[in-house]
Design an enzyme around this catalytic site. Structure first.
Site, PDB file in Angstrom:
ATOM      1  N   SER A 189       0.531  -1.378   0.147  1.00  0.00           N
ATOM      2  CA  SER A 189       0.060  -0.075   0.101  1.00  0.00           C
ATOM      3  C   SER A 189       0.813   0.874   0.278  1.00  0.00           C
ATOM      4  O   SER A 189       1.937   1.308   0.529  1.00  0.00           O
ATOM      5  CB  SER A 189      -0.938   0.084   1.399  1.00  0.00           C
ATOM      6  OG  SER A 189       0.082   0.071   2.238  1.00  0.00           O
ATOM      7  N   LYS A 190       0.250   2.188  -0.061  1.00  0.00           N
ATOM      8  CA  LYS A 190       0.866   3.816   0.009  1.00  0.00           C
ATOM      9  C   LYS A 190       1.580   3.661   1.004  1.00  0.00           C
ATOM     10  O   LYS A 190       3.001   3.978   0.930  1.00  0.00           O
ATOM     11  CB  LYS A 190       0.029   4.971   0.050  1.00  0.00           C
ATOM     12  CG  LYS A 190      -0.301   5.445  -1.004  1.00  0.00           C
ATOM     13  CD  LYS A 190      -1.667   6.948  -0.746  1.00  0.00           C
ATOM     14  CE  LYS A 190      -2.364   7.350  -2.281  1.00  0.00           C
ATOM     15  NZ  LYS A 190      -3.539   7.323  -1.231  1.00  0.00           N
ATOM     16  N   ARG A 191       1.550   3.671   2.462  1.00  0.00           N
ATOM     17  CA  ARG A 191       3.063   3.120   2.676  1.00  0.00           C
ATOM     18  C   ARG A 191       4.473   2.322   2.851  1.00  0.00           C
ATOM     19  O   ARG A 191       4.706   2.804   3.250  1.00  0.00           O
ATOM     20  CB  ARG A 191       1.696   2.972   4.352  1.00  0.00           C
ATOM     21  CG  ARG A 191       2.338   1.760   5.470  1.00  0.00           C
ATOM     22  CD  ARG A 191       1.130   2.000   6.455  1.00  0.00           C
ATOM     23  NE  ARG A 191       0.320   0.648   5.955  1.00  0.00           N
ATOM     24  CZ  ARG A 191       1.349  -0.595   5.887  1.00  0.00           C
ATOM     25  NH1 ARG A 191       2.466  -0.425   6.761  1.00  0.00           N
ATOM     26  NH2 ARG A 191       0.891  -1.970   5.794  1.00  0.00           N
ATOM     27  N   GLY A 203       5.821   2.961   0.656  1.00  0.00           N
ATOM     28  CA  GLY A 203       6.912   4.262  -0.473  1.00  0.00           C
ATOM     29  C   GLY A 203       6.109   4.664  -2.094  1.00  0.00           C
ATOM     30  O   GLY A 203       4.403   4.438  -2.296  1.00  0.00           O
TER      31      GLY A 203
END
Ligand code: GLU
Length: 465
Positions: free
Chosen positions: A238-240, A242
């Protein structure tokens, strides 16, 4: 059978790595089998779909080079057709109006939860007869109650789901708009999709979609569900973790072929081969060799591949991509040395095009200040004299060519009884602003006579002050 695959993103965000891999595998399958690849934008969720996101998906597909043979199709253009099919299902008794209110459904759900049952619609309106009355109603698909649905998944093998696990799915909302499972089914049918290749987050939808297709009496496509991609911590990517947007990788200095090569190995293998040209991917790709289990994203490996492609691709190709990055830094590459030569000079030391662009700026534009440490170390008393003598010798050179320039540096070091570094390093800092650059002969020849002389003079002034 003619092969047709599709990539069907919902435009509710950018094109992310998982989507790009789905697109790549579908594209490869079509290319391998002489089939067609379709792009279908699933934009029926009017609240969450945006033009910005459509643009981002199209841009991502173009950057990756995943060209489609048909489309982009937009589901919002097919509303009449969806209505037609919903009516057909109603007419043939495979769908019905459901008048249950939100409150009723919530209460049902609460009761089922309290009884530790799986929440599902109880079929209250299933056997109502007669035309629709005035109350607002959704339309549900009449799922078979008995038997099983077997998905002959080309990756995971047979997946068997009992029909009693599937409740009567809503195919049209109260306002008449169709829902996801209905629109996908209609389009896959109308577009004659032969192979549905998509993420395994859709596995729960597949038996429902198969039942609707059966009710419509059409041939079912083949299904292949791709395993998830996990971040290095084992959680779903996911976005977290990177940069997960494809265009972020462009911005970060990756070549599309590096990302494609990386993506093709995320869940697929061909022996222990790691490097695949596009042609090799097409040649060897087979759904049977897609892993059943999830794969983990590994940024280090992507970086390694990127460096491989920067080193081994045609420098003119790399230069085209580098040019974009130079533009991002406000540099017009026509105002300096050839970018192709720049790529050859820089590629060994640069793992990304962002690094390469940053390391190339001073060839096109004067640097603002010297790297402090490098200046302190190399601009020492006496180095102004070294630079002055280099200036004299360089000024009379008529043919500005690396090897001859290098010879001047070597001879001067000998004449002044200095180590080569005592001449080459002050020169390097003078012309580059820092102590890091390609070999001095290459640096000098790329920079050109005029800029070299001007920068040496600037450094002499700086040292004297
Ligand atoms: N639109 C769906 C999504 O973006 C994909 C539908 C499908 O592949 O069947 O998740």
């Amino acid at each position: 059978m003619s092969i047709k695959t599709r990539f069907a993103p919902s435009p509710t965000g950018y094109l992310h790595v998982g989507g790009a891999r789905t697109a790549l595998f579908s594209w490869l399958y079509a290319r391998k089998h002489g089939g067609k690849f379709i792009l279908r934008i699933e934009d029926t969720d009017l609240e969450r779909s945006t033009q910005e996101s459509i643009d981002a998906i199209l841009e991502g597909m173009t950057w990756l080079g995943l060209e489609y043979d048909e489309g982009p199709f937009y589901q919002t253009h097919h509303f009449d057709r969806y209505k037609e099919i919903i009516q057909q299902l109603l007419d043939q008794g495979d769908a019905y109006y459901c008048y249950c209110s939100k409150e009723e459904l919530e209460q049902l759900r609460a009761e089922q939860m309290a009884n530790k049952e799986k929440p599902r619609y109880n079929g209250k309106c299933r056997d109502l007869t007669g035309p629709k009355n005035d109350r607002e109603a959704v339309i549900r698909f009449k799922n078979p109650v008995d038997g099983v649905v077997t998905i002959p998944d080309l990756i995971k093998g047979d997946i068997v789901v009992a029909n009693k696990e599937l409740d009567d799915l809503i195919i049209a909302r109260g306002d008449g708009t169709p829902t996801y499972n209905l629109t996908v089914v209609v389009d896959d049918m109308d577009m004659k999709v032969s192979h549905v290749i998509r993420g395994d987050d859709h596995i729960n939808n597949t038996p429902r979609q198969m039942n609707i297709l059966k009710a419509l009496g059409v041939e079912l496509p083949k299904y292949a569900h791709l395993p998830m991609i996990l971040g290095s911590d084992g959680a779903r990517l996911s976005k977290r973790h990177g940069a997960v947007s494809v265009m972020q990788y462009r911005d970060d200095g990756y070549l599309p072929e590096a990302l494609l090569n990386y993506l093709v190995r995320l869940g697929w293998s061909h022996g222990d081969q790691e490097i695949f040209s596009i042609d090799e991917m097409i040649e060897h790709f087979a759904l049977e060799n897609v892993n059943v289990s999830a794969s983990t994203f590994n940024t280090e490996k992507l970086l390694w591949l990127n460096h491989h492609y920067i080193m081994s691709s045609d420098p003119a190709h790399v230069a085209r991509h580098l040019s974009w990055h130079m533009g991002e830094l406000g540099i017009d590459p026509s105002e300096g040395p050839s970018l192709v030569e720049m790529v050859k000079a820089q590629r060994e030391r640069c793992k990304t095009l962002v690094e390469m662009a940053a390391a190339s700026v001073y060839f096109y534009k004067d640097f603002e200040s010297y790297d402090e440490k490098a200046a302190k170390k190399n601009f020492t008393p006496g180095s102004d004299e070294v630079l002055a003598r280099l200036h004299d010798e360089f000024s009379v050179v008529t043919e500005w060519q690396g090897e001859a320039l290098h010879q001047i540096v070597v001879s001067l070091a000998e004449a002044m009884e200095l180590g080569l570094g005592k001449v080459a390093q002050p020169l390097r800092v003078a012309i580059c602003g820092s102590a890091v650059s390609p070999a001095i002969d290459i640096t000098l020849s790329l920079l050109g006579k005029e800029k070299t002389l001007a920068r040496i003079q600037r450094a002499i002034k700086y040292i004297k002050n």
